[in-house]
Design a protein around this motif. Sequence first.
Motif, PDB file in Angstrom:
ATOM      1  N   CYS A   1       0.830  -1.307   0.036  1.00 42.89           N
ATOM      2  CA  CYS A   1       0.129   0.078   0.006  1.00 42.89           C
ATOM      3  C   CYS A   1       0.830   1.152   0.043  1.00 42.89           C
ATOM      4  O   CYS A   1       1.915   1.198   0.703  1.00 42.89           O
ATOM      5  CB  CYS A   1      -0.915   0.164   1.291  1.00 42.89           C
TER       6      CYS A   1
ATOM      7  N   HIS B   1       0.073   3.896   1.259  1.00 40.54           N
ATOM      8  CA  HIS B   1      -0.027   4.965   2.303  1.00 40.54           C
ATOM      9  C   HIS B   1       1.135   4.784   3.184  1.00 40.54           C
ATOM     10  O   HIS B   1       1.804   5.613   3.529  1.00 40.54           O
ATOM     11  CB  HIS B   1      -1.471   4.809   2.921  1.00 40.54           C
ATOM     12  N   GLN B   2       1.006   3.728   3.740  1.00 36.77           N
ATOM     13  CA  GLN B   2       1.917   3.098   4.965  1.00 36.77           C
ATOM     14  C   GLN B   2       2.544   1.849   5.007  1.00 36.77           C
ATOM     15  O   GLN B   2       3.133   1.175   5.834  1.00 36.77           O
ATOM     16  CB  GLN B   2       1.360   3.664   6.440  1.00 36.77           C
ATOM     17  N   GLY B   3       2.302   1.182   3.546  1.00 33.37           N
ATOM     18  CA  GLY B   3       3.077   0.014   3.225  1.00 33.37           C
ATOM     19  C   GLY B   3       2.445  -1.311   3.755  1.00 33.37           C
ATOM     20  O   GLY B   3       3.051  -2.431   3.541  1.00 33.37           O
ATOM     21  N   CYS B   4       1.033  -1.313   4.215  1.00 33.88           N
ATOM     22  CA  CYS B   4       0.508  -2.596   4.370  1.00 33.88           C
ATOM     23  C   CYS B   4       0.307  -3.307   3.409  1.00 33.88           C
ATOM     24  O   CYS B   4       0.381  -2.809   2.264  1.00 33.88           O
ATOM     25  CB  CYS B   4      -0.791  -2.313   5.161  1.00 33.88           C
TER      26      CYS B   4
ATOM     27  N   CYS C   1      -7.020  -2.328   1.417  1.00 36.33           N
ATOM     28  CA  CYS C   1      -6.034  -2.373   2.650  1.00 36.33           C
ATOM     29  C   CYS C   1      -6.617  -2.448   3.840  1.00 36.33           C
ATOM     30  O   CYS C   1      -7.532  -1.519   4.221  1.00 36.33           O
ATOM     31  CB  CYS C   1      -5.265  -1.071   2.351  1.00 36.33           C
TER      32      CYS C   1
ATOM     33  N   CYS D   1      -5.186  -1.930   6.593  1.00 38.57           N
ATOM     34  CA  CYS D   1      -4.748  -0.895   7.609  1.00 38.57           C
ATOM     35  C   CYS D   1      -5.830   0.187   7.926  1.00 38.57           C
ATOM     36  O   CYS D   1      -6.223   0.669   8.967  1.00 38.57           O
ATOM     37  CB  CYS D   1      -3.414  -0.683   7.599  1.00 38.57           C
ATOM     38  N   HIS D   2      -5.713   0.895   6.936  1.00 38.46           N
ATOM     39  CA  HIS D   2      -6.739   2.329   6.840  1.00 38.46           C
ATOM     40  C   HIS D   2      -7.783   2.355   5.872  1.00 38.46           C
ATOM     41  O   HIS D   2      -8.319   3.364   5.474  1.00 38.46           O
ATOM     42  CB  HIS D   2      -5.901   3.451   6.825  1.00 38.46           C
ATOM     43  N   GLY D   3      -8.003   1.410   5.161  1.00 37.31           N
ATOM     44  CA  GLY D   3      -9.180   1.326   4.315  1.00 37.31           C
ATOM     45  C   GLY D   3      -8.955   1.708   2.761  1.00 37.31           C
ATOM     46  O   GLY D   3     -10.110   1.890   1.945  1.00 37.31           O
ATOM     47  N   ALA D   4      -7.817   1.961   2.345  1.00 37.52           N
ATOM     48  CA  ALA D   4      -7.838   2.490   1.035  1.00 37.52           C
ATOM     49  C   ALA D   4      -7.989   1.174   0.058  1.00 37.52           C
ATOM     50  O   ALA D   4      -8.144   0.111   0.454  1.00 37.52           O
ATOM     51  CB  ALA D   4      -6.081   2.735   0.733  1.00 37.52           C
TER      52      ALA D   4
ATOM     53  N   SER E   1      -7.205   6.135   2.419  1.00 37.92           N
ATOM     54  CA  SER E   1      -6.121   6.885   2.721  1.00 37.92           C
ATOM     55  C   SER E   1      -4.897   7.116   1.715  1.00 37.92           C
ATOM     56  O   SER E   1      -4.230   8.205   1.772  1.00 37.92           O
ATOM     57  CB  SER E   1      -5.568   6.686   4.125  1.00 37.92           C
TER      58      SER E   1
HETATM   59 FE1  FES Z   1      -2.880   1.080   3.303  1.00 38.51          FE
HETATM   60 FE2  FES Z   1      -3.021   2.912   5.348  1.00 38.51          FE
HETATM   61  S1  FES Z   1      -1.574   1.547   4.910  1.00 38.51           S
HETATM   62  S2  FES Z   1      -4.476   2.575   3.808  1.00 38.51           S
END
Ligand code: FES
Length: 143
Positions: A87, A89-92, A105, A107-110, A122
Amino acid sequence: MAERTRRQFLKEAVVLGGSALLVVGCSESLDVTQGVSVELLLPEALRAPGGHYEITDPSILAQFGERRTIFLYRSSESSVIAVSTRCTHQGCRVVFSSMSQEFSCPCHGARFQANGKVIRGSAKRDLFRYRATLLGDTVRIES
Ligand code: FES
């Protein structure tokens, strides 16, 4: 004149510093190794449009510097799409749904289209896309 130049420099430095903080705080860096080319036997799952396959072999992923997996999607008779599941955003690790044909994703719903384009934050950037070329019974992945 020298003072004005110094002030201008400091002003620009503050702007650049702010941008750098924003990038570090909100965006996963893309540090895929460039210039890598790997050719794989075409997996059974990719023999028909709509099929997908995930490269999880650590030795292949290491060549690209890939920290998640590489997802291959047979988008048509003649083409395959290859994207990183990291991802932006932050790598998940994003997960593909065959039902919706989208990545999500946890983690934060992207959410992203099968070709890696962002649908919803995100994340603000598309998933990293590798070049993928169908070559008869093989597929070439390049960074
Ligand atoms: Fe994927 Fe934040 S790490 S939406």
